[in-house]
Design a protein around this motif. Structure first.
Motif, short mmCIF file in Angstrom:
data_model
loop_
_atom_site.label_atom_id
_atom_site.label_comp_id
_atom_site.label_asym_id
_atom_site.label_seq_id
_atom_site.Cartn_x
_atom_site.Cartn_y
_atom_site.Cartn_z
N LEU A 1 0.83 -1.19 0.00
CA LEU A 1 0.00 0.00 0.00
C LEU A 1 0.87 1.24 0.00
CD1 LEU A 1 -2.68 -1.26 2.49
CD2 LEU A 1 -2.87 -1.11 0.04
N LEU A 2 0.24 2.38 -0.25
CA LEU A 2 1.00 3.60 -0.43
C LEU A 2 1.59 4.16 0.85
CD1 LEU A 2 -1.10 5.57 -3.03
CD2 LEU A 2 1.10 4.47 -3.36
N GLY A 3 1.13 3.79 1.99
CA GLY A 3 1.67 4.37 3.21
C GLY A 3 1.23 3.64 4.43
N PRO A 4 1.72 4.06 5.60
CA PRO A 4 1.48 3.35 6.83
C PRO A 4 0.10 3.50 7.41
CG PRO A 4 2.82 5.30 7.21
CD PRO A 4 2.65 5.17 5.75
N ASP A 5 -0.81 4.24 6.76
CA ASP A 5 -2.18 4.25 7.23
C ASP A 5 -2.78 2.86 7.13
OD1 ASP A 5 -2.10 6.91 7.82
OD2 ASP A 5 -2.99 7.56 5.91
N ASP A 6 -2.41 2.09 6.11
CA ASP A 6 -2.94 0.76 5.89
C ASP A 6 -1.87 -0.32 6.03
OD1 ASP A 6 -5.63 1.67 5.09
OD2 ASP A 6 -4.52 2.57 3.44
N GLY A 7 -0.62 0.04 6.03
CA GLY A 7 0.47 -0.91 6.13
C GLY A 7 1.78 -0.15 6.10
N ASP A 8 2.88 -0.85 6.27
CA ASP A 8 4.18 -0.17 6.28
C ASP A 8 4.58 0.23 4.87
OD1 ASP A 8 6.41 0.90 7.33
OD2 ASP A 8 7.35 -0.99 7.92
N ILE B 1 7.96 20.69 15.90
CA ILE B 1 8.39 19.58 15.05
C ILE B 1 8.81 18.40 15.92
CG2 ILE B 1 10.02 18.86 13.27
CD1 ILE B 1 10.18 21.78 12.38
N ASN B 2 9.46 18.69 17.04
CA ASN B 2 9.84 17.65 18.00
C ASN B 2 8.62 16.86 18.45
OD1 ASN B 2 9.67 17.07 21.04
ND2 ASN B 2 11.88 17.13 20.81
N ALA B 3 7.55 17.58 18.83
CA ALA B 3 6.34 16.90 19.28
C ALA B 3 5.71 16.09 18.15
CB ALA B 3 5.34 17.93 19.80
N ALA B 4 5.74 16.63 16.93
CA ALA B 4 5.14 15.92 15.80
C ALA B 4 5.90 14.64 15.48
CB ALA B 4 5.10 16.84 14.57
N ILE B 5 7.23 14.71 15.46
CA ILE B 5 8.00 13.51 15.15
C ILE B 5 7.86 12.48 16.25
CG2 ILE B 5 10.17 14.31 16.16
CD1 ILE B 5 9.80 12.24 12.96
N SER B 6 7.69 12.95 17.50
CA SER B 6 7.46 12.02 18.60
C SER B 6 6.14 11.27 18.41
CB SER B 6 7.45 12.78 19.93
OG SER B 6 7.15 11.92 20.99
N VAL B 7 5.11 12.02 18.01
CA VAL B 7 3.81 11.39 17.75
C VAL B 7 3.92 10.40 16.59
CG1 VAL B 7 1.46 11.82 16.94
CG2 VAL B 7 2.47 13.30 18.68
N ARG B 8 4.56 10.82 15.50
CA ARG B 8 4.68 9.96 14.33
C ARG B 8 5.45 8.68 14.65
NH1 ARG B 8 2.84 8.56 11.03
NH2 ARG B 8 4.26 8.58 9.25
N VAL B 9 6.59 8.82 15.32
CA VAL B 9 7.41 7.64 15.63
C VAL B 9 6.67 6.71 16.57
CG1 VAL B 9 9.52 6.87 16.81
CG2 VAL B 9 9.62 8.73 15.16
N SER B 10 6.08 7.25 17.64
CA SER B 10 5.39 6.39 18.60
C SER B 10 4.19 5.71 17.97
CB SER B 10 4.97 7.19 19.84
OG SER B 10 4.11 8.26 19.49
N ARG C 1 9.58 0.72 8.84
CA ARG C 1 10.06 1.59 7.77
C ARG C 1 9.42 2.97 7.85
NH1 ARG C 1 9.49 -2.60 3.54
NH2 ARG C 1 11.52 -3.62 3.27
N ALA C 2 8.15 3.03 8.18
CA ALA C 2 7.48 4.32 8.31
C ALA C 2 8.14 5.16 9.40
CB ALA C 2 6.01 4.12 8.61
N ALA C 3 8.48 4.52 10.52
CA ALA C 3 9.16 5.24 11.60
C ALA C 3 10.51 5.78 11.13
CB ALA C 3 9.36 4.31 12.81
#
Length: 522
Positions: free
Chosen positions: A46-53, A348-357, A366-368
């Motif tokens: 799939l195109l992105g981690p919303d549905d898969g890595d 940006i720090n908070a956003a990347i923390s949310v994305r990674v977690s 891979r998305a992380a």
């Protein structure tokens, strides 16, 4: 959107040696066809981690598509958070601006109160609240949204208790500042202001956990609106209390307290009234397993405190130099400007923390990894832009803060160091956000201790006092410590096994969620 390579022939490999064609390069119909093929299981195409890595990036086109997708995901979170943090920082900054036009002594004293004492508690409480960022972010990724309210209440309890422990720092601020070598007149006024802003400290025990609760769910638009309304409100109250009523620094303290509690209560009202998925009401579960939660909170606090207090000490060391009012005031103006830009990077720090977690909790290594790479590069470009602007306007930006020509000249002299700090701080907070998202707080705390307090501070003291470079020498030492810390963190991120991080996130969720569910059943 179809690529030229896919328009005339089948995208499927013809043999085991054929080159893999990334689904990122295929059109919608071709991607659907591949998903039905046994050679390409659906979750990985799939195109992105919303549905898969994400699939592996193979060429420039893959990299460009991943960059576009990740930029959209990051800035959808980062922009509202950064705007909210900028507005919250604006409350501090405008307090300094209004007080600065009362006089140089008041500017230096309130700068000491906010940059040393208030920043000390700010760093400690924000660090403790970051534990909630790790657990809530990974819980959202794992689909365990029902536990967020329990985590939020635990954090409220822990941070409120921490505020009680911090009270002596506020009530004894004057003798502490004198012991640290501050001038008596600065220490007296700073200590008086510090006692007056005790209510603001307690508001942080509510504010920070509620922020992290909303950020973990990417429900950040409301934070931007609350922050903007609070900033406008604060400026109006400052004008009323200082300009119209003439209350001086006492009026600044009153406005500071009122605005801080307005933000905290508005966020709580939104959580209780509108966050029905994450908030299920008050629960006795908040008092269970609190010791384990406290340990993670302390690790988070130590990591962030060592960083925030490090930059706080530059103000303390500068207070020992000749002509401390000009030295502290000029440095405070530079730190204020740096803080405005720094708030963007903290967003940006908070956003990347949310994305990674979220991605680790969802099992997407891979998305992380890719979101870290994209965010670091974009943040660095922003840092270069702001550093250039500061150096180009070095003789003018201090006019906002002071009418004193001596102070303006001192600020202009420090502008190049300010630009270098902005450039460095464009990368460092992003990597720290990755650490929070991955739950690496204890490791980063050790790195911060070495780089900041074993390398940076001694070097700054040596250059500033022994070599006679003054505030410039102190600042150069601090920059050296930050540079070393950034190199260490970049190396750790480069060597990170993201598959292993996914497994650790899964184990962490099993541990925490399992305990709470079992408790709830009893």
């Amino acid at each position: 959107m179809s690529s030229p390579s896919s328009s005339s022939s089948s995208p499927l490999p013809q043999s085991a040696d054929s080159r893999y064609v990334s689904p990122l390069l295929l059109g919608e119909e071709e991607t659907t066809a591949i998903e039905t093929d046994e050679l390409y299981p659906a979750p990985t195409t799939l195109l992105g981690p919303d549905d898969g890595d994400y699939p592996a990036v193979i060429d420039f086109q893959d990299a460009k598509r991943v960059c576009f997708l990740e930029s959209k995901k990051i800035w959808r979170i980062a922009a509202p958070i950064a705007f909210n943090i900028l507005c919250n920082y604006g409350i501090n900054s405008f307090t300094n601006i209004f007080v600065g036009h009362i006089g140089n002594l008041q500017l230096s004293a309130i700068a000491i109160a906010l940059s040393v004492v208030a920043n000390f508690s700010f760093g400690f409480l924000l660090g403790m609240g970051s534990a909630l960022e790790t657990l809530c972010g990974q819980a959202v990724g794992a689909g365990q949204v029902e536990m967020l309210g329990v985590y939020l209440q635990r954090s409220w309890i822990i941070l409120s208790a921490a505020c009680l422990l911090l009270l002596p720092l506020y009530t004894m601020a004057t003798p502490i500042l004198k012991l640290l070598g501050q001038q008596p007149e600065i220490a007296e006024l700073a200590g008086e202001f510090t006692v007056q802003i005790i209510p603001q400290m307690f508001s942080l025990a509510i504010n920070f956990p509620t922020q992290k609760f909303l950020q973990a769910q990417s429900d950040v638009g409301i934070l931007a609106w609350i922050g903007f309304a609070a900033l406008i409100f604060h400026i109006m109250v400052l004008f009323l209390f200082i300009k119209l009523l003439g209350w001086g620094t006492a009026g600044a303290a009153a406005a500071y307290n009122i605005s801080a509690w307005a933000i905290a209560l508005a966020q709580v009202a939104y959580v209780v009234g509108w966050c029905k998925d994450g908030w299920r009401g008050l629960s006795w579960l908040a008092f269970k397993d609190i010791w384990a939660f406290l340990k993670l909170s302390i690790a988070s606090a130590v990591m962030l405190c060592l960083e925030i207090w490090y930059f706080m000490t530059i103000i303390v060391l500068t207070g020992h130099l000749a002509n401390p009012i000009i030295a502290v005031g000029s440095l405070a103006i530079c730190m204020n400007v740096n803080g405005w830009v720094g708030m963007l990077f903290i967003g940006i720090n908070a956003a990347i923390s949310v994305r990674v977690s979220n991605e680790l909790g969802s099992g997407h290594p891979r998305a992380a990894k890719y979101c870290v790479v994209v965010t670091v590069v974009e943040s660095l470009l922003i840092g270069i832009l702001f550093a250039t602007v500061v150096v180009a306007t070095k003789d003018y930006f201090s006019l906002i803060f002071t009418d004193s020509e001596r102070m303006q000249q001192a600020v202009s002299h420090l502008a190049f160091l300010l630009g270098a700090t902005m450039l460095l701080n464009s990368v460092q907070p992003v990597i720290s956000g990755v650490a929070v998202g991955g739950g690496w707080q204890a490791l980063v705390a050790c790195i911060n201790l070495f780089c900041y307090y074993i390398v940076g501070l001694p070097l700054g003291f040596f250059l500033g006092y022994k070599m006679g470079l003054g505030v410039e020498g102190i600042w150069i030492g601090m920059i050296s410590g930050t540079s070393l810390q950034t190199v260490f963190l970049l190396f750790i991120v480069y060597r990170t096994n993201w598959d292993k991080e996914v497994k650790q996130a899964s184990e962490r969720m099993k541990k925490w969620i399992g305990k709470d569910i079992n408790s709830d059943m009893t």
